[in-house]
Design a protein around this motif. Structure first.
Motif, PDB file in Angstrom:
ATOM      1  N   ASN A  93       0.712  -1.392   0.030  1.00 50.57           N
ATOM      2  CA  ASN A  93      -0.142   0.008   0.044  1.00 50.57           C
ATOM      3  C   ASN A  93       0.806   1.277   0.226  1.00 50.57           C
ATOM      4  O   ASN A  93       2.000   1.268   0.304  1.00 50.57           O
ATOM      5  CB  ASN A  93      -0.992  -0.046   1.235  1.00 50.57           C
ATOM      6  N   VAL A  94       0.320   2.315  -0.155  1.00 59.59           N
ATOM      7  CA  VAL A  94       0.799   3.701  -0.407  1.00 59.59           C
ATOM      8  C   VAL A  94       0.021   4.715   0.402  1.00 59.59           C
ATOM      9  O   VAL A  94      -1.173   4.417   0.649  1.00 59.59           O
ATOM     10  CB  VAL A  94       0.744   4.106  -2.073  1.00 59.59           C
ATOM     11  N   ASP A  95       0.777   5.626   1.094  1.00 58.21           N
ATOM     12  CA  ASP A  95      -0.260   6.579   1.781  1.00 58.21           C
ATOM     13  C   ASP A  95       0.506   8.029   1.554  1.00 58.21           C
ATOM     14  O   ASP A  95       1.855   7.929   1.508  1.00 58.21           O
ATOM     15  CB  ASP A  95       0.148   6.399   3.242  1.00 58.21           C
ATOM     16  N   ALA A  96      -0.131   8.887   1.075  1.00 59.33           N
ATOM     17  CA  ALA A  96       0.314  10.153   0.665  1.00 59.33           C
ATOM     18  C   ALA A  96      -0.025  11.452   1.393  1.00 59.33           C
ATOM     19  O   ALA A  96      -1.491  11.482   1.558  1.00 59.33           O
ATOM     20  CB  ALA A  96       0.209  10.527  -0.825  1.00 59.33           C
ATOM     21  N   SER A  97       0.459  12.371   1.285  1.00 58.78           N
ATOM     22  CA  SER A  97       0.005  13.734   2.021  1.00 58.78           C
ATOM     23  C   SER A  97       0.477  14.629   0.999  1.00 58.78           C
ATOM     24  O   SER A  97       1.590  14.750   0.523  1.00 58.78           O
ATOM     25  CB  SER A  97       0.587  14.188   3.425  1.00 58.78           C
ATOM     26  N   LEU A  98      -0.372  15.585   0.631  1.00 57.81           N
ATOM     27  CA  LEU A  98      -0.190  16.512  -0.343  1.00 57.81           C
ATOM     28  C   LEU A  98      -0.189  18.010   0.558  1.00 57.81           C
ATOM     29  O   LEU A  98      -1.262  18.167   1.419  1.00 57.81           O
ATOM     30  CB  LEU A  98      -1.308  16.710  -1.313  1.00 57.81           C
ATOM     31  N   ILE A  99       0.484  18.722   0.397  1.00 58.51           N
ATOM     32  CA  ILE A  99       0.557  20.390   1.106  1.00 58.51           C
ATOM     33  C   ILE A  99       0.434  21.232   0.006  1.00 58.51           C
ATOM     34  O   ILE A  99       1.474  21.579  -0.664  1.00 58.51           O
ATOM     35  CB  ILE A  99       1.574  20.416   2.140  1.00 58.51           C
ATOM     36  N   LEU A 100      -0.734  21.876  -0.179  1.00 63.21           N
ATOM     37  CA  LEU A 100      -0.780  22.911  -1.040  1.00 63.21           C
ATOM     38  C   LEU A 100      -1.880  24.009  -0.713  1.00 63.21           C
ATOM     39  O   LEU A 100      -2.963  23.350  -0.263  1.00 63.21           O
ATOM     40  CB  LEU A 100      -1.026  22.499  -2.644  1.00 63.21           C
ATOM     41  N   ALA A 101      -1.879  25.212  -1.087  1.00 67.03           N
ATOM     42  CA  ALA A 101      -3.004  26.089  -0.830  1.00 67.03           C
ATOM     43  C   ALA A 101      -4.092  26.131  -1.520  1.00 67.03           C
ATOM     44  O   ALA A 101      -5.174  26.329  -1.380  1.00 67.03           O
ATOM     45  CB  ALA A 101      -2.256  27.574  -0.834  1.00 67.03           C
ATOM     46  N   ALA A 102      -3.689  25.657  -3.089  1.00 73.71           N
ATOM     47  CA  ALA A 102      -4.896  25.619  -4.059  1.00 73.71           C
ATOM     48  C   ALA A 102      -4.254  24.683  -5.072  1.00 73.71           C
ATOM     49  O   ALA A 102      -3.191  25.051  -5.486  1.00 73.71           O
ATOM     50  CB  ALA A 102      -5.385  27.095  -4.461  1.00 73.71           C
TER      51      ALA A 102
END
Ligand SMILES: [Zn+2]
Length: 165
Positions: A93-102
């Protein structure tokens, strides 16, 4: 089992399309970079490569090589996956966090998860995706991705032969 971790960031620039997780998102800016700037696929690729202690994405696909200018980042992910399989592992499995304003990722999360799952050859419920805004980070002009991946040993041929008998 092996665990891999990948990190990537790209700066937003006007006049280029935005692609995250292999999905084109409607936005007034895209992510700059030597390829298509797909921050999520780059982090997934590095997580896969890291899990098998292979050279990283920058070493395999140097930004200095004009061949990779504007390239579809799925090419990088497929190469990393090929190396994972050759090393005797499959993706758990894969787990991802994206950090962006828009833009807001929520409405596209299912499509992104499905695309990443398809590229990895796993079920969509094996791909986690969280999106955060960069509260207090001062990175409103960038998109950042953190990814962890778990690999499992492929069943050995000997065991398969035994099952066939
Ligand atoms: Zn990148």
């Amino acid at each position: 089992m092996r665990i891999g971790y990948g990190f990537d960031s790209h700066e937003f620039r006007s006049g280029i399309p935005l692609k995250i997780g292999g999905i084109a998102l409607a936005h007034d800016q895209g992510l700059g970079g030597h390829s298509d700037g797909d921050v999520l696929l780059h982090a997934v690729t590095d997580a896969l490569l890291g899990a098998i202690a292979a050279p990283d994405i920058g070493a395999l696909f140097p930004p200095s090589d004009p061949k990779w200018k504007g390239a579809d980042s799925a090419i990088f992910l497929r190469e990393a996956l090929k190396r994972v399989h050759s090393a005797g592992y499959t993706v758990g499995n894969v787990d991802a966090s994206l950090i962006l304003a828009a833009p807001k990722i929520g409405p596209h999360a299912a499509a992104i998860r499905a695309r990443v799952a398809k590229l990895l050859g796993v079920h969509a419920d094996c791909v986690g995706l969280k999106a955060k805004t960069p509260e207090g980070l001062g990175t409103d002009n960038a998109a950042i991705a953190h990814v962890v991946v778990l690999l499992a040993r492929k069943p050995t041929r000997r065991r398969k032969d035994r099952r066939r008998k």
